[in-house]
Scaffold this motif. Structure first.
Motif, short mmCIF file in Angstrom:
data_model
loop_
_atom_site.label_atom_id
_atom_site.label_comp_id
_atom_site.label_asym_id
_atom_site.label_seq_id
_atom_site.Cartn_x
_atom_site.Cartn_y
_atom_site.Cartn_z
N LYS A 32 -0.75 6.99 -7.35
CA LYS A 32 -2.01 6.25 -7.28
C LYS A 32 -1.82 4.95 -6.50
O LYS A 32 -2.67 4.57 -5.70
CB LYS A 32 -2.51 5.95 -8.70
CG LYS A 32 -3.85 5.30 -8.76
CD LYS A 32 -4.31 5.12 -10.20
CE LYS A 32 -5.68 4.48 -10.25
NZ LYS A 32 -6.17 4.32 -11.61
N ASP A 33 -0.68 4.27 -6.70
CA ASP A 33 -0.38 3.04 -5.97
C ASP A 33 -0.18 3.31 -4.48
O ASP A 33 -0.54 2.48 -3.64
CB ASP A 33 0.85 2.35 -6.54
CG ASP A 33 0.61 1.77 -7.92
OD1 ASP A 33 -0.56 1.51 -8.26
OD2 ASP A 33 1.60 1.60 -8.67
N ILE A 34 0.40 4.45 -4.17
CA ILE A 34 0.61 4.82 -2.76
C ILE A 34 -0.75 4.97 -2.07
O ILE A 34 -0.97 4.44 -0.98
CB ILE A 34 1.44 6.12 -2.64
CG1 ILE A 34 2.86 5.88 -3.15
CG2 ILE A 34 1.45 6.63 -1.21
CD1 ILE A 34 3.68 7.15 -3.30
N VAL A 35 -1.66 5.68 -2.71
CA VAL A 35 -2.99 5.86 -2.14
C VAL A 35 -3.70 4.52 -2.04
O VAL A 35 -4.31 4.21 -1.01
CB VAL A 35 -3.82 6.86 -2.98
CG1 VAL A 35 -5.24 6.96 -2.46
CG2 VAL A 35 -3.16 8.23 -3.00
N ARG A 36 -3.63 3.72 -3.09
CA ARG A 36 -4.31 2.42 -3.09
C ARG A 36 -3.80 1.55 -1.94
O ARG A 36 -4.58 0.86 -1.27
CB ARG A 36 -4.10 1.70 -4.42
CG ARG A 36 -4.84 0.37 -4.48
CD ARG A 36 -4.62 -0.41 -5.76
NE ARG A 36 -4.97 0.40 -6.91
CZ ARG A 36 -4.21 0.50 -8.00
NH1 ARG A 36 -3.07 -0.14 -8.09
NH2 ARG A 36 -4.59 1.24 -9.01
N ALA A 37 -2.50 1.56 -1.70
CA ALA A 37 -1.93 0.74 -0.64
C ALA A 37 -2.46 1.15 0.74
O ALA A 37 -2.86 0.30 1.54
CB ALA A 37 -0.41 0.83 -0.67
N ARG A 38 -2.49 2.45 0.98
CA ARG A 38 -2.96 2.90 2.29
C ARG A 38 -4.46 2.69 2.48
O ARG A 38 -4.91 2.34 3.56
CB ARG A 38 -2.58 4.35 2.52
CG ARG A 38 -1.09 4.49 2.75
CD ARG A 38 -0.77 5.76 3.43
NE ARG A 38 0.67 5.86 3.64
CZ ARG A 38 1.28 6.98 3.89
NH1 ARG A 38 0.60 8.11 3.93
NH2 ARG A 38 2.57 7.01 4.09
N VAL A 39 -5.22 2.91 1.42
CA VAL A 39 -6.66 2.67 1.52
C VAL A 39 -6.92 1.17 1.73
O VAL A 39 -7.80 0.80 2.51
CB VAL A 39 -7.39 3.20 0.26
CG1 VAL A 39 -8.83 2.75 0.23
CG2 VAL A 39 -7.31 4.72 0.21
N THR A 40 -6.14 0.34 1.08
CA THR A 40 -6.28 -1.11 1.27
C THR A 40 -5.98 -1.49 2.72
O THR A 40 -6.70 -2.31 3.31
CB THR A 40 -5.34 -1.86 0.31
OG1 THR A 40 -5.67 -1.50 -1.03
CG2 THR A 40 -5.47 -3.36 0.47
N VAL A 41 -4.96 -0.89 3.30
CA VAL A 41 -4.64 -1.15 4.71
C VAL A 41 -5.82 -0.73 5.60
O VAL A 41 -6.23 -1.48 6.50
CB VAL A 41 -3.35 -0.41 5.14
CG1 VAL A 41 -3.19 -0.39 6.65
CG2 VAL A 41 -2.15 -1.05 4.49
N ILE A 42 -6.39 0.43 5.33
CA ILE A 42 -7.52 0.91 6.13
C ILE A 42 -8.69 -0.06 6.02
O ILE A 42 -9.27 -0.47 7.03
CB ILE A 42 -7.96 2.33 5.68
CG1 ILE A 42 -6.90 3.35 6.05
CG2 ILE A 42 -9.30 2.71 6.29
CD1 ILE A 42 -7.14 4.73 5.45
#
Length: 178
Positions: A32-42
């Motif tokens: 979940k943190d991995i997805v959150r990090a990439r979505v935050t970057v986007i």
């Protein structure tokens, strides 16, 4: 459109080339943190693109106040449409990419196509329909309440679609075997 034609393919191509997914999974973070990090970057990159474009849009409106625009002028309502276009891109790209999280080509192609279709339809409607044209380029362009409401609706759609895309991505990514 520069954002999803150039930035996303380069960022996610770099992720793939550097085996970022394997490296990230070895770290003490949840999927979940991995997805959150990439979505935050986007989202951060999208907001940076929009803010910079808004600054140059304001400069353009000040330098050329009597310019006739065939397409939408860079008023607040236009930026609301930009937020909607990016929302369409986000919900499709984020949710499709995390179905496998290995390849980004199909997700990029589908999300760019959908966002482009929205942009073309909105611009075409603005050219063909005098009411819509008036909202974005005519007397409606000076209506601050109307322009602000279009921008607020665009921002709310952007937030909602991005959150929905994130939630779908988390559910899908939890099922991915790495």
């Amino acid at each position: 459109m520069y954002f999803y034609w150039v930035t996303i393919p380069n960022v996610f191509g770099a992720y793939k080339a550097q085996n970022d997914l394997i490296f990230t999974t070895m770290m003490p973070v949840t999927k979940k943190d991995i997805v959150r990090a990439r979505v935050t970057v986007i989202v951060i990159l999208e907001l940076l693109h929009i803010v910079i474009a808004m600054i140059f849009g304001m400069i353009t409106l000040r330098l050329y106040p009597n310019m006739h625009y065939h397409f939408f002028a860079p008023h607040m309502g236009f930026w609301g449409l930009v937020f909607i276009m990016l929302a369409i891109f986000n919900i499709l790209f984020i949710s499709m990419y995390y179905k496998t999280s290995y390849t980004f080509g199909k997700a990029t192609l589908v999300s760019i196509t959908a966002a482009m279709l929205f942009a073309v339809a909105a611009q075409w409607l603005g050219i063909q329909n005098s009411f819509v044209s008036d909202i974005f380029n005519g007397s409606g362009a000076d209506n601050v309440v109307l322009q602000t409401s279009i921008m607020i609706v665009g921002i709310l759609i952007f937030i909602a679609f991005t959150v929905i895309g994130y939630q779908i991505a988390v559910k899908r990514f939890l099922k991915v075997e790495i």
